[in-house]
Write a protein that holds these residues in place. Structure first.
Motif, PDB file in Angstrom:
ATOM      1  N   CYS A 102       0.810  -1.222   0.000  1.00 26.05           N
ATOM      2  CA  CYS A 102       0.000   0.000   0.000  1.00 26.05           C
ATOM      3  C   CYS A 102       0.843   1.272   0.000  1.00 26.05           C
ATOM      4  N   ALA A 136      -1.211   1.164  -8.927  1.00 26.09           N
ATOM      5  CA  ALA A 136      -2.675   1.183  -8.951  1.00 26.09           C
ATOM      6  C   ALA A 136      -3.165   0.046  -9.838  1.00 26.09           C
ATOM      7  N   ILE A 149      -7.309  -4.875  -3.784  1.00 25.27           N
ATOM      8  CA  ILE A 149      -7.572  -3.788  -2.844  1.00 25.27           C
ATOM      9  C   ILE A 149      -7.145  -4.156  -1.423  1.00 25.27           C
ATOM     10  N   TYR A 169      -4.945   0.524  -4.698  1.00 19.42           N
ATOM     11  CA  TYR A 169      -6.104   1.315  -5.144  1.00 19.42           C
ATOM     12  C   TYR A 169      -6.507   0.813  -6.527  1.00 19.42           C
ATOM     13  N   THR A 170      -7.771   0.432  -6.697  1.00 20.78           N
ATOM     14  CA  THR A 170      -8.187  -0.197  -7.953  1.00 20.78           C
ATOM     15  C   THR A 170      -9.462   0.424  -8.500  1.00 20.78           C
ATOM     16  N   GLU A 182      -9.707   2.379   2.696  1.00 24.07           N
ATOM     17  CA  GLU A 182      -8.315   2.819   2.613  1.00 24.07           C
ATOM     18  C   GLU A 182      -7.654   2.781   3.992  1.00 24.07           C
ATOM     19  N   GLY A 191      -5.737  -0.041   0.504  1.00 23.23           N
ATOM     20  CA  GLY A 191      -6.252   0.101  -0.865  1.00 23.23           C
ATOM     21  C   GLY A 191      -7.743   0.306  -0.813  1.00 23.23           C
ATOM     22  N   MET A 192      -8.330   0.829  -1.901  1.00 22.97           N
ATOM     23  CA  MET A 192      -9.788   1.011  -1.914  1.00 22.97           C
ATOM     24  C   MET A 192     -10.322   0.903  -3.333  1.00 22.97           C
ATOM     25  N   TRP A 193     -11.629   0.634  -3.406  1.00 20.70           N
ATOM     26  CA  TRP A 193     -12.319   0.519  -4.690  1.00 20.70           C
ATOM     27  C   TRP A 193     -12.584   1.898  -5.271  1.00 20.70           C
ATOM     28  N   ASP A 194     -12.739   1.935  -6.594  1.00 22.88           N
ATOM     29  CA  ASP A 194     -13.260   3.128  -7.241  1.00 22.88           C
ATOM     30  C   ASP A 194     -13.890   2.675  -8.548  1.00 22.88           C
ATOM     31  N   HIS A 240      -3.306   8.886  -7.864  1.00 24.33           N
ATOM     32  CA  HIS A 240      -2.986   8.046  -6.703  1.00 24.33           C
ATOM     33  C   HIS A 240      -1.495   7.727  -6.675  1.00 24.33           C
TER      34      HIS A 240
END
Ligand code: XCC
Ligand code: SF4
Length: 678
Positions: free
Chosen positions: A575, A580, A599, A604-605, A628, A633-636, A651
């Protein structure tokens, strides 16, 4: 009056029916457009037509339709009149929109994780049989990889005899490894061996959060249990179980599939080949293998290349046999044998519409049932081979593949394709389009190309990230989706990334799309990559987009990221890296599982198209923001491909700033401007 009205609406319906999708709009690829046009000329329907006429359900797309019990389906759309603050949407049982959405989401993870992991299990079974020498047509091919892997599973590679340390027998090591590997699916105690291969900080975070999977199957079964009516009803808690199962996929089932395949079939090394429908050849028997498990396709390739079969093909009037692949089977036989890729997921029906496909051999996953209907309009034989996957249409032939008679079964299949060559009826029309590609990069070959003098690590890559020539690394993967223009989002995202000096690692149908567009050749680094990345590519002789294999090989991306961490200078955890992830045209449940394990491994994805969480804003916020802090990591989700790429780049830049290496990049850009001015 009523009559008239009826007539009018009938005419309207006829008009609607006539409305067809414009072939020019379905894809950015001319070969695809041409074949879609041909399909329409011949009155054959494809996925592009169905996507045009069949609108997606506007509640399902939000993720808020529940059919987990007989009191439903309960549809809980988020509408303009929904008060998000005191959201009171509930199903008959009282499940909130959040619960429904989270349940649906993790059921997708369960579907995806089970697909990858069941594939891995099949490989593990063949592996163990090969280690025990119970099958003739498979052997331990890559001894080095076997010896590298064994210690991770506490399998000794040496033995002590009379106080002397000796190398242990290879097949003995393999047998013990195979047993332990197969046990990973259902072991009663402990946790997955592979978890310790992650960076230590990541491993410790999983332990602290309590999300380290116990075994592969159990976490998937538990998803089905928890999402049954009246069990787990807290969206955060549900998603936590999704996390366990997804880690069990990425670091478990998928990684096992990749590793054991490499040992059985050989570790990929960069190979040259071609991609797109133009790889099919008019005067040759065209045998297409489509699906996922290389256990079958490996042997088919060997059989089709045998002199006996080539001679047989010639005796039937063909010049030879052209094998090509579709979907991840394509990636598997490409990376190990340089077999060309005929098509992405959305081109599978079109491969038959060429009129030149003598047999399409399928196993599991991503096979459209409609290939059988399209085949009815041609001479093509559709052959199902896997014990778990059949098709209802009566023109489909089922030849069940058995590892114990792999060669015989494959021969039967290849012969069937050859015998069918003379039955070609309709005029053959193979599009001209095909592009060169270099594929077959792995964790090990990246190390070779981008490692330091000591080759023990990713020194050169890290160095170039720190000095800013390479801004960061992106994993761009996943399917095609008929709801968007075929390949457009894949290619736009990847081009935008490399233009901005982001090195791209690709797998799955994104890899095939990149190959079709020529992004997998070292020469094209000069054309498409930014100056920093282009310089690095030129120096070490790699393409700006590295093909790492099939979708189970996304596990290679996890391990490559781990190698970058280990090489030092860029933080202690995935992280912290300027990396990404992306799936611009995702469609399968496998993609959701992959996204989730990226993630929760700290990446970050961003997904393209849509994500079925928009109907439950709290769930979306949890995945897109709160994750996060929990996972790094986090979704988008971003359907616009240019914005999509720039979210990833932003990112990456944020991570560069956090690492304090943004200066390197400024200096590089400054130098470059200088040089250009000179
Ligand atoms: Fe299937 Fe693996 Fe998606 Fe392509 S990328 S459409 S899953 S073949 Ni996996
Ligand atoms: Fe409706 Fe609840 Fe049954 Fe789902 S589980 S269908 S929300 S009653």
């Amino acid at each position: 009056m009523a009559e008239e009205k009826k007539k009018a609406s009938g005419a309207k319906a006829d008009k609607e029916k006539e409305k067809k999708v414009d072939p020019k709009t379905v894809s950015i690829d001319p070969a695809t457009q041409q074949m879609q046009q041909r399909a329409q000329d011949l009155g054959i329907e494809t996925a592009f037509d169905r996507a045009f006429s069949l609108k997606p359900c506007n509640i399902g797309i939000q993720g808020t339709c529940c059919k987990n019990c007989g009191m439903g389906p309960c549809r809980l759309p988020l509408t303009k009149s929904t008060d998000v603050e005191k959201d009171d949407r509930k199903g008959v049982c009282g499940a909130t929109a959040n619960t429904v959405c989270a349940r649906n989401f993790i059921r997708m993870i369960a579907g995806g994780a089970s697909a990858h992991s069941d594939h891995g299990r099949a490989v593990a079974e063949v592996f163990l049989a090969a280690a025990r020498k119970q099958v003739q047509d498979y052997e331990i091919k890559d001894v080095n990889k076997l010896l590298d892997l064994a210690p991770w599973y506490d399998v000794p590679i040496t033995v002590e005899e009379n106080g002397e340390v000796k190398d242990r027998d290879i097949y003995e090591i393999a047998e013990e490894l195979g047993e332990k590997a197969l046990n990973e699916w259902g072991k009663a105690e402990g946790e997955l061996y592979n978890l310790k291969r992650a960076p230590q900080a990541l491993y410790e975070r999983w332990k602290k959060l309590g999300v380290a999977p116990r075994n592969i199957d159990r976490e998937i079964v538990e998803i089905m249990h928890r999402t049954h009516i009246g069990v787990d009803q807290d969206y955060r808690h549900l998603l936590e179980q999704g996390t366990r199962a997804a880690i069990g996929d990425g670091w478990g089932g998928s990684m096992l599939a990749t590793d054991l395949q490499d040992i059985l079939f050989g570790m990929p090394t960069p190979v040259q080949s071609e991609a797109n429908l133009g790889v099919m050849k008019k005067d040759y028997v065209n045998l297409i293998v489509h699906g996922h498990e290389p256990v079958l396709s490996e042997v088919i390739v060997a059989v089709a290349q045998s002199e006996e079969m080539v001679e047989y093909a010639k005796s039937k009037g063909a010049k030879g046999i052209q094998i090509s692949g579709i979907c991840c089977t394509a990636n598997e036989i490409l990376q190990r044998h340089g077999i060309p890729s005929a098509a992405t997921f959305l081109q599978q029906e079109l491969a038959i519409i060429t009129g030149a496909c003598d047999a399409m051999v399928v196993d599991i996953q991503c096979i459209m049932q409609n290939v059988a209907d399209v085949a009815k309009c041609f001479h093509t034989k559709v052959i199902t081979t896997h014990p778990i996957a059949k098709m209802e249409q009566n023109n489909v032939i089922h030849i069940e593949f058995d590892d114990h008679h792999a060669w015989e079964d494959s021969k039967k299949i290849v012969k069937m394709a050859i015998d069918n060559f003379e039955n070609r009826g309709a005029e053959v029309m193979i599009p001209e389009q095909k592009a060169n590609q270099i594929a077959g990069f792995g964790v090990e070959s990246i190390q070779y190309h981008l490692g330091g003098t000591f080759r023990g690590d990713y020194y050169t890559l890290n160095d170039n990230i720190i000095n800013g020539r390479v801004r960061g690394v992106a994993g761009v993967v996943g399917c095609n989706n008929a709801r968007t223009v075929h390949n457009r989002d894949h290619i736009t995202v990847v081009k935008e990334l490399i233009k901005n000096d982001v090195l791209v690692l690709t797998t799955g149908c994104n890899a095939i799309a990149c190959a079709m567009e020529g992004l997998l050749t070292p020469e094209n680094a000069q054309v498409f990559a930014g100056p920093g990345l282009a310089e690095v590519c030129e120096t070490v002789g790699i393409p700006p987009v590295l093909h790492l294999g099939s979708c189970v090989d996304n596990s290679r991306i996890l391990l490559a990221a781990t190698e970058v961490v280990k090489a030092g200078g860029l933080g202690n955890d995935i992280c912290e890296l300027p990396v990404a992830g992306s799936a611009p045209e995702w469609m399968s449940e496998k993609a959701i599982s992959i996204g989730h394990y990226f993630i929760v491994s700290g990446v970050y994805t961003v997904f393209g198209c849509h994500l079925p969480v928009t109907g439950a804003p709290k769930v979306q916020k949890h995945l897109f923001e709160e994750f996060e802090k929990i996972h790094g990591g986090m979704w988008d989700c971003e359907p616009d491909p240019i914005k999509h790429a720039h979210k990833m780049i932003d990112h990456i830049d944020k991570k560069r700033r956090e690492l304090g290496i943004e200066k390197g990049r400024e200096r590089i850009l400054f130098d470059m401007a200088d040089r250009r001015a000179m």
